[in-house]
Design a protein around this motif. Structure first.
Motif, mmCIF file in Angstrom:
data_model
loop_
_atom_site.group_PDB
_atom_site.id
_atom_site.type_symbol
_atom_site.label_atom_id
_atom_site.label_comp_id
_atom_site.label_asym_id
_atom_site.label_seq_id
_atom_site.Cartn_x
_atom_site.Cartn_y
_atom_site.Cartn_z
ATOM 1 N N TYR A 146 22.949 9.762 26.662
ATOM 2 C CA TYR A 146 24.039 8.808 26.418
ATOM 3 C C TYR A 146 25.355 9.406 26.920
ATOM 4 O O TYR A 146 25.574 10.611 26.815
ATOM 5 C CB TYR A 146 24.190 8.526 24.917
ATOM 6 N N ASP A 147 26.220 8.528 27.459
ATOM 7 C CA ASP A 147 27.600 8.943 27.642
ATOM 8 C C ASP A 147 28.376 8.481 26.416
ATOM 9 O O ASP A 147 27.853 7.798 25.550
ATOM 10 C CB ASP A 147 28.197 8.386 28.938
ATOM 11 N N GLY A 148 29.633 8.889 26.328
ATOM 12 C CA GLY A 148 30.387 8.564 25.124
ATOM 13 C C GLY A 148 31.867 8.799 25.300
ATOM 14 O O GLY A 148 32.404 8.728 26.411
ATOM 15 N N PRO A 149 32.565 9.144 24.206
ATOM 16 C CA PRO A 149 34.026 9.290 24.279
ATOM 17 C C PRO A 149 34.475 10.580 24.950
ATOM 18 O O PRO A 149 35.660 10.750 25.208
ATOM 19 C CB PRO A 149 34.446 9.283 22.795
ATOM 20 N N GLY A 150 33.577 11.500 25.231
ATOM 21 C CA GLY A 150 33.960 12.759 25.850
ATOM 22 C C GLY A 150 34.189 12.625 27.343
ATOM 23 O O GLY A 150 34.071 11.555 27.941
ATOM 24 N N LYS A 151 34.497 13.748 27.988
ATOM 25 C CA LYS A 151 34.812 13.750 29.408
ATOM 26 C C LYS A 151 33.583 13.913 30.300
ATOM 27 O O LYS A 151 33.629 13.639 31.485
ATOM 28 C CB LYS A 151 35.807 14.876 29.716
ATOM 29 N N GLY A 152 32.486 14.384 29.746
ATOM 30 C CA GLY A 152 31.313 14.645 30.563
ATOM 31 C C GLY A 152 30.488 13.392 30.811
ATOM 32 O O GLY A 152 30.633 12.384 30.110
ATOM 33 N N PRO A 153 29.605 13.447 31.796
ATOM 34 C CA PRO A 153 28.741 12.302 32.074
ATOM 35 C C PRO A 153 27.696 12.080 30.991
ATOM 36 O O PRO A 153 27.183 10.981 30.820
ATOM 37 C CB PRO A 153 28.084 12.678 33.406
ATOM 38 N N VAL A 154 27.344 13.138 30.256
ATOM 39 C CA VAL A 154 26.412 13.024 29.138
ATOM 40 C C VAL A 154 27.080 13.627 27.911
ATOM 41 O O VAL A 154 27.503 14.773 27.926
ATOM 42 C CB VAL A 154 25.082 13.749 29.431
ATOM 43 N N ASP A 155 27.202 12.828 26.856
ATOM 44 C CA ASP A 155 27.837 13.297 25.622
ATOM 45 C C ASP A 155 26.871 13.382 24.454
ATOM 46 O O ASP A 155 27.221 13.925 23.410
ATOM 47 C CB ASP A 155 28.990 12.364 25.245
ATOM 48 N N ALA A 156 25.682 12.821 24.615
ATOM 49 C CA ALA A 156 24.707 12.867 23.524
ATOM 50 C C ALA A 156 23.300 12.885 24.100
ATOM 51 O O ALA A 156 23.011 12.207 25.093
ATOM 52 C CB ALA A 156 24.879 11.667 22.583
ATOM 53 N N LEU A 157 22.446 13.700 23.496
ATOM 54 C CA LEU A 157 21.040 13.752 23.869
ATOM 55 C C LEU A 157 20.226 13.460 22.618
ATOM 56 O O LEU A 157 20.300 14.185 21.629
ATOM 57 C CB LEU A 157 20.662 15.116 24.444
ATOM 58 N N LEU A 158 19.467 12.376 22.654
ATOM 59 C CA LEU A 158 18.646 11.946 21.521
ATOM 60 C C LEU A 158 17.189 12.256 21.813
ATOM 61 O O LEU A 158 16.685 11.929 22.896
ATOM 62 C CB LEU A 158 18.823 10.437 21.293
ATOM 63 N N GLN A 159 16.524 12.894 20.875
ATOM 64 C CA GLN A 159 15.105 13.234 21.043
ATOM 65 C C GLN A 159 14.369 12.893 19.749
ATOM 66 O O GLN A 159 14.794 13.273 18.660
ATOM 67 C CB GLN A 159 14.957 14.719 21.368
ATOM 68 N N ILE A 160 13.270 12.159 19.870
ATOM 69 C CA ILE A 160 12.504 11.716 18.705
ATOM 70 C C ILE A 160 11.021 11.940 18.953
ATOM 71 O O ILE A 160 10.515 11.677 20.048
ATOM 72 C CB ILE A 160 12.763 10.221 18.395
ATOM 73 N N ASN A 161 10.338 12.423 17.942
ATOM 74 C CA ASN A 161 8.885 12.480 17.938
ATOM 75 C C ASN A 161 8.395 11.791 16.671
ATOM 76 O O ASN A 161 9.073 11.821 15.640
ATOM 77 C CB ASN A 161 8.384 13.934 17.988
ATOM 78 N N ALA A 162 7.243 11.153 16.737
ATOM 79 C CA ALA A 162 6.745 10.384 15.605
ATOM 80 C C ALA A 162 5.227 10.429 15.575
ATOM 81 O O ALA A 162 4.573 10.727 16.574
ATOM 82 C CB ALA A 162 7.235 8.920 15.692
ATOM 83 N N THR A 163 4.664 10.134 14.415
ATOM 84 C CA THR A 163 3.216 10.160 14.267
ATOM 85 C C THR A 163 2.541 9.112 15.147
ATOM 86 O O THR A 163 1.364 9.257 15.472
ATOM 87 C CB THR A 163 2.823 9.926 12.802
#
Length: 267
Positions: free
Chosen positions: A153-170
């Motif tokens: 994800y991008d967001g309010p910061g200056k970089g091209p990527v501001d958040a990395l979401l990682q999910i694992n599930a059963t």
């Protein structure tokens, strides 16, 4: 770009935990030996006729300390190599304690989970990268997760990527440990944060899906970041935030990502 991807169920993660515990055990043995040095020497002899008595006292005290060190070393090694500390989370047995609160799936065994887990197009000020952008960030990011999925994800910061979401599930990984009690969940989160080298780890409200949520500071190639992670009986999730300066606000954002990315059948 966020350069963090931690797999808490891998063998290398478990080996790292074991090495850290071994170093801690070695430090403890050295501290005990040094701290008892004066006591082991025993009293000074009053004269030539007293040397035999004081020597016997010093030998006896030295043997006592050596015996204590052997006991501490044996107990520590047994705990490290037979307990949860050496096993990856996916192989470790559930803790044998009375659950404080169980989800329906934990009480009734494996069941069809009526939910859909997918990245939300937008979460507050954060926008999901898709298409060629997402493919390029996936190519550049180190360490592809062994199980589960991740999104950028991008967001309010200056970089091209501001958040990395990682999910694992059963639904995707049947080897996830069946952790049901809040205490066991928090212990698993602490192991995860220790493997990530996080500091100031703090627990926060986990939201409507229950479980446990924590956040802490980590240092990566991209600088100082905040890492949040959550766990329930069916899910393991983590969110890296590049431009969030405070843990409470980061936990609020992590909770927004969690609820936006997991849709229940009754919604």
């Amino acid at each position: 770009m966020i350069m963090l991807s931690v797999d808490p169920v891998s063998r290398s993660y478990a080996d790292g935990q074991a090495v850290g515990q071994l170093l801690g055990l070695a430090v403890l043995l050295v501290v005990v030996w040094v701290a008892t040095q004066a006591w082991r020497r025993g009293p000074a002899p009053d004269g030539p006729d007293d040397v035999e008595r004081t020597t016997a006292i010093a030998v006896r005290r030295g043997n006592i300390v050596r015996g204590a060190l052997l006991f501490i070393a044996a107990a520590g090694l047994i705990g490290i190599f037979t307990g949860r500390g050496y096993q990856p989370a996916a192989e470790a047995a559930p803790t044998a304690q009375e659950p404080v609160a169980q989800s329906p799936s934990a009480r009734t065994g494996p069941a069809v989970i009526k939910r859909v887990i997918d990245a939300a197009p937008r979460v507050g000020e954060y926008r999901l990268h898709t298409g060629a952008e997402a493919a390029e960030y996936e190519r550049l990011a180190p360490g592809k997760p062994g199980q589960g999925k991740r999104w950028f994800y991008d967001g309010p910061g200056k970089g091209p990527v501001d958040a990395l979401l990682q999910i694992n599930a059963t639904e995707w990984d049947a080897s996830l440990p069946a952790t049901s009690s809040p205490e066991a969940m928090w212990d698993e989160l602490l192991e995860f944060f220790a493997g990530a080298g996080a500091s100031q780890v703090t627990d926060f409200e986990a939201g409507p899906w229950g479980g446990q949520l924590g956040c802490g500071f980590v240092t990566t190639d991209g600088g100082r970041q905040i890492l949040c992670a959550w766990i329930d009986s069916d899910t393991r999730g983590q969110l890296g935030l590049l431009d969030e300066g405070g843990l409470p606000r980061a936990a609020k954002i992590a909770l927004e990502f969690r609820t936006a990315s997991e849709k229940r059948a009754d919604q």
